[in-house]
Scaffold this active site. Structure first.
Site, PDB file in Angstrom:
ATOM      1  N   ASP A   1      83.088   1.389 -24.181  1.00 24.17           N
ATOM      2  CA  ASP A   1      82.978   0.225 -25.053  1.00 24.17           C
ATOM      3  C   ASP A   1      84.078   0.378 -26.274  1.00 24.17           C
ATOM      4  O   ASP A   1      84.296   1.626 -26.671  1.00 24.17           O
ATOM      5  CB  ASP A   1      81.497   0.117 -25.519  1.00 24.17           C
ATOM      6  CG  ASP A   1      81.623  -1.173 -26.502  1.00 24.17           C
ATOM      7  OD1 ASP A   1      81.893  -2.357 -26.172  1.00 24.17           O
ATOM      8  OD2 ASP A   1      81.226  -0.961 -27.508  1.00 24.17           O
TER       9      ASP A   1
ATOM     10  N   CYS B   1      52.869   8.493  -6.579  1.00 22.12           N
ATOM     11  CA  CYS B   1      51.737   7.572  -7.240  1.00 22.12           C
ATOM     12  C   CYS B   1      52.444   5.871  -7.315  1.00 22.12           C
ATOM     13  O   CYS B   1      51.823   5.017  -7.083  1.00 22.12           O
ATOM     14  CB  CYS B   1      51.609   7.911  -8.511  1.00 22.12           C
ATOM     15  SG  CYS B   1      50.796   9.692  -8.604  1.00 22.12           S
TER      16      CYS B   1
ATOM     17  N   CYS C   1      53.748  11.436 -10.309  1.00 19.98           N
ATOM     18  CA  CYS C   1      54.712  11.536  -9.581  1.00 19.98           C
ATOM     19  C   CYS C   1      55.138  10.146  -8.938  1.00 19.98           C
ATOM     20  O   CYS C   1      54.539   9.220  -9.101  1.00 19.98           O
ATOM     21  CB  CYS C   1      54.763  12.628  -8.505  1.00 19.98           C
ATOM     22  SG  CYS C   1      53.293  12.087  -7.130  1.00 19.98           S
TER      23      CYS C   1
END
Length: 744
Positions: free
Chosen positions: A443, A28, A25
């Protein structure tokens, strides 16, 4: 990847990149950051999404790895090709797959056996309980090992996570069931479906609960790991573009192939035809054509000569070049684009911390309630069995299976539905971002336009017929590999005449003798810079005003025709832009092309705002500028030059016809080339986000409402486990509604 390779670098300030494994997670990542930042003079950032740690300061890679490992996680130095990062990610996905497969294989018969025999005592056979024990042991102690390891790691660091509750719930259910079998508890207490005595002590055997919790949570972790793995690909793909070796030119003119790390600023290196440019620099010798499309997005290759600047990672198409290195290593534009992409991903990964923060409070609260339940029942003169059963019910009913499945199952179904529609949703961040988007940036080349040059028109300007001029021009251009030449040859579709004395001039055009006539195909310089008049001047000027490329044909010194080549707007562009506007979204065109070309394409696509002449490294800056003005920005692109912008945007969408780097940078991949996929993708991601929110609301609401019932002893653990499974099934069922979702 260590950027400082000089002797003694381990003791001096430098930047180290580590691949980190074992994180479950975002908490951590925060924990590892704190450990690394405690080192003197060290600044570290850890990205949970990409499983990467970037460490700056006077520390060696080995020392940093030891710190990470002491915290309970795996780590290795990230190499230039990200092999360690990929290895750790693949190993985690494979580990979860194997454990999930075994858990599912054992849980299905174990659940059926335990529940049926608990409810129908007449079907029980000798030692049936011990058969259940044998089937549960691999699930509880091997399949669930990632949760146990994470819980032990959390306890060492005095913290809690979802893993803590899962591990304690699984071990408690297994242990209490085993104790009940050994002690042979009497049936004087217990509840049948919440209100009555369970037959023959079966209410004390909950192996199927422990197995089901493990299986459900492993499924959630597996789907999450697969989704997160895709976020890591852009870094390796960008690094793969950078050459690993360079042809260094010695003072005596000899070439030596050496590792790219040995090239320093100011040295000269050679780039042969077909090779990638090793570093940013200036041409010292030679003329050639450079394919810059992956960096600039321009479909027409750049013609270079002495004095021209080139970028590392671009491809030399024709002649031999000698380049003087100006920027090497981490200073090249390609490396800076990779850094921008990673920084953007790290910013976006912080969104994942919300659920972890909630769980950080939820888990200790549940543990306290369970402990208080046990103490309260014991203090009110209940038996140990009844007290433990109530406390265990709290742990099981609160076990966050539904919470763990809420996001990955909806994401999995959303991805499946997207696959049917030509849309691939890669990350939870894409879903979270989609609901807030107010601006969509396209773009130009490869996105609004397909990126393939075609002959839009041909005008004969002298006495020769169209067919005659086209045949002469195609005959000359058939000997060239230039994209303009290929477009002219493809447009002819007729017979090709023999050519002699063929000559190509980079940046100008080509010439040759065809059927006794001197034919030149190219621009004004190829034709000797003549004064253009009449029809020729009109066609050339009109083409440039429209953003197209004019190519003239001269026969025996007389201009006899003009080709107009263009990269046409996709037929679906205008309608897709209209659909986005109908949703209240602002649409912007962003391109490295010149102003006239940008304006022409924007008008055809129905886009009111365009930004032209933007360098690749500046595209992410333009996205950031829009964000600083308060906009939530989605970027649609297809090239390497779009990678940083895609990662910087709140939502990145890549066309599948584009480069591997662009697709790995994006949150959503548009498989269909039809631009309707963009509004469809936004609509689908918003629908998936609403489903995830509904799942989370149900998961938290279910836990909050059921815990008091369990604490009061109104749910025995058998029924609590069944309710937990039904809650998970409801989350899955809600997610499956996305399969038939319509987007119009």
């Amino acid at each position: 990847m260590t950027t400082d390779t000089t002797p003694g670098a381990a003791q001096t300030a430098q930047q180290i990149e580590l691949a980190v494994g074992g994180m479950t997670c975002a908490a951590c990542a925060t924990r590892i950051e704190k450990k690394l930042n405690k080192l003197d003079g060290v600044t570290a950032t850890v990205n949970y999404a990409t499983e990467r740690a970037v460490i700056s300061g006077p520390v060696s890679a080995d020392d940093a790895i030891q710190v990470v490992k002491k915290a309970g996680y795996d780590a290795a130095e990230a190499t230039g090709d990200d092999s360690e990062l990929g290895r750790i990610s693949e190993e985690r996905v494979g580990m979860l797959r194997r454990r999930l497969a075994l858990a599912a294989i054992l849980t299905i018969p174990l659940g059926n056996l335990t529940i049926v025999l608990a409810l129908v005592p007449e079907l029980r056979f000798p030692l049936w309980e011990w058969l259940c024990v044998a089937m549960a042991i691999p699930v509880v102690f091997w399949c669930a090992m990632p949760f146990h390891v994470a819980t032990w790691r959390n306890l060492r660091n005095r913290s809690f996570s979802m893993d803590t509750l899962v591990s304690l719930g699984v071990l408690s259910a297994f242990s209490w069931s085993l104790v009940s079998i050994i002690l042979g508890a009497e049936d004087t207490e217990g509840y049948w479906l919440g209100y009555g005595i369970t037959p023959a002590g079966a209410d004390a055997i909950y192996f199927e609960v422990a197995a089901a919790v493990t299986t459900f949570l492993l499924a959630g972790r597996y789907f999450e790991a697969r989704a997160r793995r895709s976020a890591q690909g852009v870094l390796g793909a960008l690094n793969a573009l950078a050459p690993k070796q360079v042809r260094k030119l010695a003072a005596d003119g000899t070439e030596h192939v050496v590792p790219i790390e040995e090239l320093v600023r100011g040295e000269r290196f050679v780039v042969r035809a077909g090779e990638r440019v090793a570093a940013d620099g200036a041409i010292a010798e030679g003329v050639s054509t450079i394919d810059t499309s992956m960096m600039t997005g321009e479909p027409v290759p750049a013609e270079v000569a002495p004095g021209s600047e080139v970028l590392g990672g671009t491809v030399n198409l024709t002649g031999r070049l000698v380049v003087t290195a100006a920027r090497v290593g981490a200073h090249t534009q390609l490396a800076q684009m990779a850094a921008l992409a990673e920084q953007a991903q790290m910013r976006k990964a912080k969104v994942q911390q919300l659920v972890d923060k909630v769980v950080g409070w939820f888990v200790p609260a549940v543990l306290l309630i369970s402990a208080a339940t046990l103490a309260g029942w014991l203090l009110t003169d209940h038996s140990i069995r009844a007290s433990a059963s109530a406390a265990l019910s709290v742990l099981i009913i609160a076990c966050p299976c539904a919470l763990g499945l809420a996001t990955p199952t909806a994401l999995m179904v959303g991805v499946g539905r997207g696959g049917q529609l030509g849309i691939l949703i890669k990350t939870q961040q894409a879903l979270e971002s989609s609901g807030r988007i107010d601006t969509v940036v396209f773009d130009k080349t490869g996105t609004i336009t397909p990126g393939n040059l075609v002959v839009e028109s041909f005008t004969a300007t002298a006495g020769r017929t169209d067919g005659d001029v086209r045949r002469l021009a195609a005959s000359v251009e058939s000997h060239s590999d230039h994209p303009l030449a290929k477009a002219i040859v493809a447009d002819h579709r007729g017979d090709i005449l023999p050519v002699t004395e063929f000559v190509t001039t980079p940046g100008q055009g080509a010439s040759g003798l065809v059927d006794g006539h001197r034919v030149i195909v190219g621009n004004e310089r190829a034709l000797g810079d003549p004064d253009l008049t009449g029809a020729t001047a009109s066609v050339v000027e009109s083409a440039r005003d429209a953003g197209a490329t004019p190519v003239m044909v001269s026969v025996d010194g007389e201009i006899v025709g003009v080709f107009v080549l263009t990269d046409s707007v996709r037929p679906s562009a205008a309608d897709a832009v209209r659909r986005l506007k109908d949703r209240g979204l602002k649409v912007i065109l962003l391109t490295g092309d010149h102003e006239r070309a940008a304006a022409a394409v924007a008008h055809q696509a129905g886009i009111d705002t365009w930004i032209a002449g933007v360098l690749p490294a500046d595209k992410a800056g333009e996205i950031a500028r829009l964000q600083s003005e308060g906009h939530q920005v989605a970027m649609v692109g297809d090239g390497i030059n779009d990678a940083a912008a895609l990662a910087t945007a709140d939502l990145g969408l890549a066309m599948v016809s584009g480069t591997d780097v662009a697709m790995k940078s994006a949150d959503i991949i548009c498989v269909r080339e039809n631009l309707h996929v963009v509004p469809d993708a936004i609509a689908l991601s918003r629908a998936t986000l609403r489903t995830i929110r509904g799942n989370l609301l149900w998961a938290f609401g279910y836990n909050t409402a059921a815990i008091p019932l369990a604490a009061a002893g109104l749910l025995n653990p058998l029924i609590a486990g069944l309710a937990m499974s039904l809650s998970s099934l409801m989350v899955v069922g809600n997610s499956l509604r996305l399969r038939n979702r319509t987007l119009h």
